[in-house]
Design a protein around this motif. Sequence first.
Motif, PDB file in Angstrom:
ATOM      1  N   TRP A  10     -61.412 -24.174 -91.671  1.00 57.86           N
ATOM      2  CA  TRP A  10     -62.301 -25.060 -90.915  1.00 57.86           C
ATOM      3  C   TRP A  10     -63.053 -25.986 -91.865  1.00 57.86           C
ATOM      4  N   PRO A  11     -63.723 -27.016 -91.335  1.00 53.10           N
ATOM      5  CA  PRO A  11     -64.441 -27.972 -92.204  1.00 53.10           C
ATOM      6  C   PRO A  11     -65.490 -27.347 -93.122  1.00 53.10           C
ATOM      7  N   ASP A  12     -66.050 -26.186 -92.751  1.00 53.78           N
ATOM      8  CA  ASP A  12     -67.047 -25.535 -93.613  1.00 53.78           C
ATOM      9  C   ASP A  12     -66.402 -24.575 -94.620  1.00 53.78           C
ATOM     10  N   GLN A  13     -65.066 -24.653 -94.742  1.00 50.52           N
ATOM     11  CA  GLN A  13     -64.265 -23.847 -95.669  1.00 50.52           C
ATOM     12  C   GLN A  13     -64.079 -22.394 -95.229  1.00 50.52           C
ATOM     13  N   THR A  14     -64.432 -22.079 -93.996  1.00 48.87           N
ATOM     14  CA  THR A  14     -64.173 -20.758 -93.435  1.00 48.87           C
ATOM     15  C   THR A  14     -62.700 -20.657 -93.077  1.00 48.87           C
ATOM     16  N   GLU A  15     -62.045 -19.590 -93.527  1.00 52.26           N
ATOM     17  CA  GLU A  15     -60.642 -19.385 -93.205  1.00 52.26           C
ATOM     18  C   GLU A  15     -60.513 -18.557 -91.938  1.00 52.26           C
ATOM     19  N   ALA A  16     -59.447 -18.835 -91.187  1.00 49.71           N
ATOM     20  CA  ALA A  16     -59.173 -18.083 -89.962  1.00 49.71           C
ATOM     21  C   ALA A  16     -57.670 -17.864 -89.838  1.00 49.71           C
ATOM     22  N   THR A  17     -57.315 -16.726 -89.278  1.00 44.83           N
ATOM     23  CA  THR A  17     -55.924 -16.434 -88.946  1.00 44.83           C
ATOM     24  C   THR A  17     -55.810 -16.468 -87.431  1.00 44.83           C
ATOM     25  N   CYS A  18     -54.851 -17.241 -86.943  1.00 48.42           N
ATOM     26  CA  CYS A  18     -54.674 -17.448 -85.509  1.00 48.42           C
ATOM     27  C   CYS A  18     -53.341 -16.874 -85.058  1.00 48.42           C
ATOM     28  N   TYR A  19     -53.259 -16.555 -83.776  1.00 52.10           N
ATOM     29  CA  TYR A  19     -52.109 -15.879 -83.180  1.00 52.10           C
ATOM     30  C   TYR A  19     -51.336 -16.807 -82.254  1.00 52.10           C
ATOM     31  N   SER A  20     -50.026 -16.684 -82.285  1.00 50.70           N
ATOM     32  CA  SER A  20     -49.156 -17.313 -81.288  1.00 50.70           C
ATOM     33  C   SER A  20     -48.069 -16.306 -80.918  1.00 50.70           C
ATOM     34  N   PRO A  21     -47.709 -16.226 -79.637  1.00 46.41           N
ATOM     35  CA  PRO A  21     -46.646 -15.311 -79.245  1.00 46.41           C
ATOM     36  C   PRO A  21     -45.245 -15.847 -79.542  1.00 46.41           C
ATOM     37  N   SER A  22     -45.168 -17.049 -80.081  1.00 46.08           N
ATOM     38  CA  SER A  22     -43.875 -17.696 -80.284  1.00 46.08           C
ATOM     39  C   SER A  22     -43.882 -18.560 -81.547  1.00 46.08           C
ATOM     40  N   ALA A  51     -46.230 -22.159 -76.306  1.00 44.01           N
ATOM     41  CA  ALA A  51     -45.958 -20.747 -76.590  1.00 44.01           C
ATOM     42  C   ALA A  51     -46.196 -19.893 -75.346  1.00 44.01           C
ATOM     43  N   SER A  52     -47.271 -20.162 -74.638  1.00 38.71           N
ATOM     44  CA  SER A  52     -47.561 -19.421 -73.413  1.00 38.71           C
ATOM     45  C   SER A  52     -46.488 -19.673 -72.358  1.00 38.71           C
ATOM     46  N   GLN A  57     -41.579 -18.189 -69.111  1.00 42.76           N
ATOM     47  CA  GLN A  57     -40.156 -18.326 -68.809  1.00 42.76           C
ATOM     48  C   GLN A  57     -39.398 -17.019 -69.023  1.00 42.76           C
ATOM     49  N   ARG A  58     -39.809 -16.284 -70.024  1.00 44.47           N
ATOM     50  CA  ARG A  58     -39.090 -15.046 -70.337  1.00 44.47           C
ATOM     51  C   ARG A  58     -39.536 -13.855 -69.493  1.00 44.47           C
ATOM     52  N   TYR A  59     -40.863 -13.738 -69.277  1.00 39.15           N
ATOM     53  CA  TYR A  59     -41.397 -12.541 -68.627  1.00 39.15           C
ATOM     54  C   TYR A  59     -41.990 -12.786 -67.237  1.00 39.15           C
ATOM     55  N   GLY A  60     -42.139 -14.051 -66.864  1.00 34.54           N
ATOM     56  CA  GLY A  60     -42.657 -14.356 -65.541  1.00 34.54           C
ATOM     57  C   GLY A  60     -44.164 -14.505 -65.449  1.00 34.54           C
ATOM     58  N   TYR A  61     -44.869 -14.445 -66.571  1.00 41.63           N
ATOM     59  CA  TYR A  61     -46.319 -14.634 -66.576  1.00 41.63           C
ATOM     60  C   TYR A  61     -46.727 -15.291 -67.885  1.00 41.63           C
ATOM     61  N   ALA A  62     -47.810 -16.044 -67.833  1.00 39.73           N
ATOM     62  CA  ALA A  62     -48.311 -16.738 -69.021  1.00 39.73           C
ATOM     63  C   ALA A  62     -48.884 -15.742 -70.020  1.00 39.73           C
ATOM     64  N   CYS A  63     -48.989 -16.165 -71.252  1.00 37.72           N
ATOM     65  CA  CYS A  63     -49.536 -15.305 -72.303  1.00 37.72           C
ATOM     66  C   CYS A  63     -51.047 -15.501 -72.406  1.00 37.72           C
ATOM     67  N   SER A  64     -51.788 -14.521 -71.923  1.00 37.45           N
ATOM     68  CA  SER A  64     -53.247 -14.618 -71.976  1.00 37.45           C
ATOM     69  C   SER A  64     -53.756 -14.598 -73.416  1.00 37.45           C
ATOM     70  N   SER A  65     -53.041 -13.946 -74.319  1.00 35.85           N
ATOM     71  CA  SER A  65     -53.471 -13.913 -75.723  1.00 35.85           C
ATOM     72  C   SER A  65     -53.401 -15.295 -76.358  1.00 35.85           C
ATOM     73  N   ALA A  66     -52.391 -16.086 -76.004  1.00 39.42           N
ATOM     74  CA  ALA A  66     -52.295 -17.456 -76.517  1.00 39.42           C
ATOM     75  C   ALA A  66     -53.452 -18.293 -75.994  1.00 39.42           C
ATOM     76  N   MET A  67     -53.780 -18.110 -74.720  1.00 41.78           N
ATOM     77  CA  MET A  67     -54.881 -18.869 -74.131  1.00 41.78           C
ATOM     78  C   MET A  67     -56.225 -18.406 -74.685  1.00 41.78           C
ATOM     79  N   ASP A  68     -56.361 -17.114 -74.971  1.00 38.87           N
ATOM     80  CA  ASP A  68     -57.575 -16.603 -75.613  1.00 38.87           C
ATOM     81  C   ASP A  68     -57.733 -17.198 -77.009  1.00 38.87           C
ATOM     82  N   GLN A  69     -56.622 -17.298 -77.736  1.00 42.24           N
ATOM     83  CA  GLN A  69     -56.668 -17.881 -79.074  1.00 42.24           C
ATOM     84  C   GLN A  69     -57.093 -19.342 -79.004  1.00 42.24           C
TER      85      GLN A  69
END
Length: 95
Positions: A10-22, A51-52, A57-69
């Motif tokens: 981020w702009p303040d030099q804080t590092e973050a690890t983010c998730y994607s299901p795809s 990604a969601s 398409q594969r499982y029939g429901y959106a990925c809430s974890s992607a939307m949370d991220q």
Amino acid sequence: MPVTYFRIVWPDQTEATCYSPSTVVESHFEAGADYALEDFLARARAALGAASERVRQRYGYACSSAMDQLAQIEATAERYATQPDATVKFLGFGR
């Protein structure tokens, strides 16, 4: 669908690890690139939305974890919205 993680600074030099299901996020970002805050947000929205949708398409429901991220990214970005020339460094991908 392999889970993909991506690391940012981020702009303040804080590092973050983010998730994607795809791995589709890999087509939206380039390792080592600096993105203006609004460009980064637009790319994150597109990438995590795609990604969601792949999960839907594969499982029939959106990925809430992607939307949370995405919600977490947007909330953090608000801290820097008033900073002119705020940029996000995209460090890279991992699995």
